[in-house]
Design a protein around this motif. Structure first.
Motif, PDB file in Angstrom:
ATOM      1  N   SER A 256     -57.117  74.509  18.522  1.00  0.00           N
ATOM      2  CA  SER A 256     -57.382  75.887  18.119  1.00  0.00           C
ATOM      3  C   SER A 256     -58.648  76.013  17.293  1.00  0.00           C
ATOM      4  O   SER A 256     -58.962  77.079  16.819  1.00  0.00           O
ATOM      5  CB  SER A 256     -56.186  76.508  17.428  1.00  0.00           C
ATOM      6  OG  SER A 256     -55.346  75.523  16.949  1.00  0.00           O
ATOM      7  N   GLN A 257     -59.400  74.929  17.178  1.00  0.00           N
ATOM      8  CA  GLN A 257     -60.706  75.092  16.560  1.00  0.00           C
ATOM      9  C   GLN A 257     -61.748  75.054  17.656  1.00  0.00           C
ATOM     10  O   GLN A 257     -61.562  74.369  18.657  1.00  0.00           O
ATOM     11  CB  GLN A 257     -60.961  73.980  15.559  1.00  0.00           C
ATOM     12  CG  GLN A 257     -60.850  74.501  14.159  1.00  0.00           C
ATOM     13  CD  GLN A 257     -60.535  73.424  13.177  1.00  0.00           C
ATOM     14  OE1 GLN A 257     -59.877  72.454  13.506  1.00  0.00           O
ATOM     15  NE2 GLN A 257     -61.004  73.585  11.979  1.00  0.00           N
ATOM     16  N   PRO A 258     -62.853  75.791  17.492  1.00  0.00           N
ATOM     17  CA  PRO A 258     -63.862  75.805  18.545  1.00  0.00           C
ATOM     18  C   PRO A 258     -64.362  74.383  18.858  1.00  0.00           C
ATOM     19  O   PRO A 258     -64.487  73.560  17.962  1.00  0.00           O
ATOM     20  CB  PRO A 258     -64.986  76.644  17.950  1.00  0.00           C
ATOM     21  CG  PRO A 258     -64.331  77.472  16.896  1.00  0.00           C
ATOM     22  CD  PRO A 258     -63.187  76.674  16.384  1.00  0.00           C
ATOM     23  N   TYR A 261     -67.347  72.968  16.963  1.00  0.00           N
ATOM     24  CA  TYR A 261     -67.062  72.539  15.600  1.00  0.00           C
ATOM     25  C   TYR A 261     -66.550  71.104  15.600  1.00  0.00           C
ATOM     26  O   TYR A 261     -67.055  70.243  14.887  1.00  0.00           O
ATOM     27  CB  TYR A 261     -66.039  73.488  14.980  1.00  0.00           C
ATOM     28  CG  TYR A 261     -65.618  73.137  13.575  1.00  0.00           C
ATOM     29  CD1 TYR A 261     -66.516  73.290  12.520  1.00  0.00           C
ATOM     30  CD2 TYR A 261     -64.343  72.685  13.293  1.00  0.00           C
ATOM     31  CE1 TYR A 261     -66.143  72.992  11.228  1.00  0.00           C
ATOM     32  CE2 TYR A 261     -63.961  72.380  12.005  1.00  0.00           C
ATOM     33  CZ  TYR A 261     -64.866  72.537  10.975  1.00  0.00           C
ATOM     34  OH  TYR A 261     -64.503  72.232   9.698  1.00  0.00           O
TER      35      TYR A 261
END
Lengths: 665, 222
Positions: A256-258, A261
């Protein structure tokens, strides 16, 4: 093996070497050292907008060197970085030289890793090693070579130290490159498992022919890089695109983090590991004077007065007083009026006495008596001094600090602190400044900056002349400054209201304050002046020719007559119409015309003030008009031009009436 | 307040994630003989006749379990510097200790983080609601630091790609030491050997673990 064969087959021809790296790391000076030719040495994101290329002989090799705009990583942020990356993607370099600052090795290594992953043969140049050593950091290039699997050299580019070794490594790498396989193995990076898996899947799907490795393409695809996605779209089948999208979706669902990143966190961790091994730290820290001053200059209570001092001494005293006053006076009256003009007038009188050919060269608007005189006697000293002052501010690292200081205020007019650089450069040459608006991150900011530059930022030639004309009359200069500032602010506020789009965000690197090196400053001034003259001198000559043509054909008279109406409306003498017309051919040309008129005592005080204001706001010069079209498109450029035409005369009309009301004559 | 066993908590947690986040309908067949699962039914936290399995009470309890687990991970990652493979395991043990308001203290200490180290959202607790800015914490957004304070970047709290790109390009990534120099007119900070100026919009996404703990505690007492 296969790849190596391909490369050696190509080796007969020209070798392409591209220099990349972040701003402020001495890229351009590495380029200069290798090429033996000068380019702008940049100290802020923005000068190397144009590419610098040079062909050099290294040993038996023919090498083409290309210097690119500053970029921090493979993810482009600004138009310039986009251009820099396009060169990397499309130009098929035989070698990429990545220049980093020794002080910031850790922060810049991730880009090196990406370049290696992209499949480029890379040489790492650890520049400004002297500054790092001064701060107690030494860098073990042997260790770097070991952990990265590529050649590394430590240099001090401004002192040309380490360049010989660099040249040797370049030749070596171009003839016998480090084997590709070992390079890949050495720099293997452990991305989060899911990303690694998705990227591997993608890598195997891609079938097109690319100049970047499929591995890095896959990663960039996962990072939703628009340009790379478009590139892949061109080369792959419809079906494949669907599966790419599918893999992306699947990955996105599970993390759920880009992706960018997570990828960058991984790269950073790897970079840290490598730099930990290769940086030798000797604790030593002393707050230096320049650091202290750099600190102070960012406090409004000191920074603002400092900025005013800089503008007062740098622009008003040096450009206005010394450049437009002393130097122009000398060149005008001593050199041109007493020596050059009489000489050429005499010469032409003897060859072709009288007639229109004679006046083409030495008449009232002659190429020599007007064109050359304006360019050399009025514009050269003013613009030259301005560029000198600007380069001084740039080389010392002061410019970005002005940005940090004014960011909040600039936000109110829809710009950010980054726009300080083009706006101040506009005080030198609006045409060049309009080109530099490319460094602004959003289209909205670029439009606002272009508009404000066109309308209300006087260039140094205008400034110099206007200061020379108005400063003799006390309050007139302040009044002019007030009106122009008001126009700048009000239009900025309105544009910020009217234009759709997000408010800009601001981030800028603040290089350490350094005592500017005279040689650097002179080189920068020289490069800018050369650019300016390449652009300006032909226009001056052509403007003379066009005015001459317009005169003998009667078109000029007609245009002047047409302009007479608005000019009379704002209470000016018809003589000013000519000045306005000149103004279009060259903004500063018009300013110089005003200078002449005031010297002849044709204008009253009120007329002088109104003329100065309208002339500042009036249509940009033809060069800037063309630049507006080039940068912003025909439609917007025309819109800006028409608005300015009406707006400038309206302001003149209002101002004239106010002045009459106040009893100023 | 229910007194749940570790096994019960584990079940509630995984069911909640399956239903709430993955939008799946979990298969309870494999659980039907699990004593912990049966106890949950007895305590009326789970009702297999309902489409979403949870009773209202059960849903709340499950959400709290997830919150404790993710807060535990945040605590381990940010404060105790535990790395990934260990973190999940340690987090599983740790979470069961965070009861009776302790979780809210941890949450406050961490500055009410919105996501766990893996980027999953942390359900809000009472302590987060209505608090925009809480004085007592070690982890602060860069925009809330005082000039001169320094720390280590612990996480970046944004999903905006443009902002992320900008921060990445400056090298503003977890682990870096950072020192705030000015708050006005721009946020100026030092990182490694470079200085940068950014605006408030960017500064609010960077979360910093204060290194000077004394100072941090003093702030807490203000």
């Amino acid at each position: 093996m296969h790849k190596m064969q391909k490369r050696s087959a190509k080796s007969i021809g020209l070798k392409k070497v591209i220099i990349v790296g972040a701003p402020n790391v001495g890229k351009s000076s590495i380029f200069n050292n290798l090429s033996g030719r000068y380019a702008t040495v940049s100290n802020y994101p923005g000068t190397t907008v144009e590419l610098f290329k040079a062909q050099v002989q290294l040993g038996s090799l023919n090498v083409e060197l290309i210097d690119t705009p500053g970029m921090y990583s493979l993810l482009p942020l600004s138009e310039e970085e986009r251009i820099a990356r396009l060169i990397l993607i499309n130009d098929q370099p035989d070698l990429v030289i990545h220049v980093v600052a020794a002080n910031n090795l850790e922060r810049m290594l991730p880009f090196t890793l990406q370049l290696i992953e992209a499949g480029f043969p890379v040489i790492l140049v650890v520049n400004i090693i002297d500054e790092a050593r001064k701060e107690g950091r030494d860098i073990d290039t042997k260790e770097l070579e070991q952990s990265l699997g590529i050649p590394a050299v430590a240099t001090v580019s401004v002192l040309s130290s380490g360049i010989k070794e660099l040249k040797k490594k370049i030749t070596q790498e171009l003839t016998f490159p480090v084997a590709d396989i070992s390079r890949r193995k050495l720099s293997k990076i452990n991305y989060p498992q899911l990303i690694e898996k998705a990227s591997l899947e993608l890598e195997h799907l891609l079938t097109g022919k690319y100049f970047l490795s499929k591995w890095i393409l896959s990663l960039l695809l996962l990072e939703s890089d628009e340009e790379i996605t478009a590139l892949v779209k061109d080369k792959e089948s419809e079906n494949l695109l669907d599966s790419i999208e599918e893999i992306k979706q699947k990955l996105q669902k599970n993390i759920s983090q880009p992706v960018e990143y997570l990828v960058n966190v991984t790269l950073k961790a790897q970079a840290e590991k490598i730099s930990d091994k290769s940086v030798r730290l000797k604790p030593k820290k002393a707050a230096s004077f320049s650091r202290w001053l750099g600190e102070l200059s960012l406090r409004p209570i000191i920074g603002i007065p400092l900025l005013i001092l800089f503008l007062y001494f740098g622009i008003y005293k040096l450009v206005g007083g010394f450049g437009a006053g002393v130097l122009v006076d000398f060149l005008e009256t001593k050199v041109f009026e007493e020596i050059i003009n009489p000489f050429f007038i005499g010469l032409f009188e003897r060859i072709i006495p009288g007639g229109s050919i004679n006046s083409l060269f030495v008449g009232e608007y002659g190429i020599i008596t007007l064109g050359l005189r304006y360019a050399v006697a009025i514009i050269l000293p003013i613009v030259g001094i301005f560029f000198f002052v600007f380069s001084l501010a740039e080389d010392s690292g002061y410019l970005p600090r002005i940005g940090a200081l004014l960011d909040r205020l600039f936000k109110k007019i829809g710009l950010s602190g980054k726009a300080v650089i083009p706006i101040i450069l506009g005080l030198g040459c609006d045409t060049m400044a309009t080109m530099v608006t490319r460094t602004l991150p959003t289209k909205r900011e670029r439009i606002i900056a272009t508009f404000l530059l066109s309308l209300s930022v006087p260039c140094s030639a205008q400034l110099g002349v206007i200061m020379a004309v108005l400063s003799r009359r006390g309050f007139a200069l302040l009044l002019w400054l007030g009106v122009i500032s008001l126009v700048f602010i009000v239009n900025g506020l309105l544009l910020n209201r009217v234009l759709k789009g997000n408010r800009p965000s601001f981030h800028i690197e603040l290089p350490p304050l350094r005592l500017p090196r005279l040689s650097n400053v002179l080189v920068k001034t020289y490069v800018r002046l050369k650019w300016y003259f390449k652009e300006v001198l032909p226009i001056f000559i052509w403007a003379s020719v066009i005015i001459w043509l317009g005169q003998i054909s009667g078109v000029f008279n007609l245009a002047v007559k047409l302009l007479n109406y608005p000019v009379r409306l704002i209470g000016l003498s018809p003589k000013m119409s000519e000045v306005f017309l000149f103004g279009f051919f060259r903004r500063d040309y018009g300013a110089a015309g005003l200078y002449d008129l005031v010297k002849q005592d044709v204008l009253s005080l009120r007329q002088t003030i109104v003329a100065a204001v309208v002339l500042t706001l009036f249509l940009p010069c033809i060069a800037q008009f063309l630049m507006n079209i080039k940068e912003r498109g025909l439609k917007l450029a025309m819109l800006i031009t028409f608005f300015i035409l009406f707006f400038s005369f309206s302001v003149g009309l209002v101002l004239n009436n106010i002045l009459i009301f106040w009893g100023v004559n | 307040m229910y007194k749940l066993t570790d096994a019960q908590e584990e079940i509630l947690e995984s069911l909640w994630i399956e239903i709430e986040e993955n939008k799946n309908k979990p298969d309870t067949k494999i659980l039907k003989d699990d004593p912990a699962f049966l106890e949950l039914i007895d305590e009326r936290l789970i009702d297999i006749s309902r489409p979403h399995l949870f009773t209202e009470e059960g849903f709340k309890e499950a959400e709290k379990c997830v919150r404790r687990h993710r807060l535990a991970e945040r605590l381990l990652a940010d404060i105790l510097d535990v790395k990934d493979p260990l973190m999940h395991e340690a987090g599983c043990k740790f979470e069961h200790g965070l009861h009776q308001g302790l979780e809210d203290n941890v949450c406050t200490l961490l500055g009410h983080p919105k996501t766990c180290p893996h980027g999953k959202p942390i359900p809000q607790g009472d302590c987060c609601r209505g608090f925009e800015k809480v004085p007592k914490k070690f982890i602060l957004a860069l925009k809330d630091l005082a000039p001169g304070e320094q720390g280590k970047i612990s996480y970046i709290n944004t999903k905006d790609k443009d902002i992320l790109k900008k921060l990445i390009s400056m090298g503003l990534l977890p682990g870096n030491k950072i020192k705030l120099l000015h708050r006005f007119p721009s946020f100026v900070f030092e990182m490694e050997n470079s200085s940068f100026a950014i605006d408030k919009d960017l500064a609010e996404h960077i979360h910093v673990l204060l290194l000077d703990k004394d100072k941090a505690i003093k702030r807490g007492r203000q």
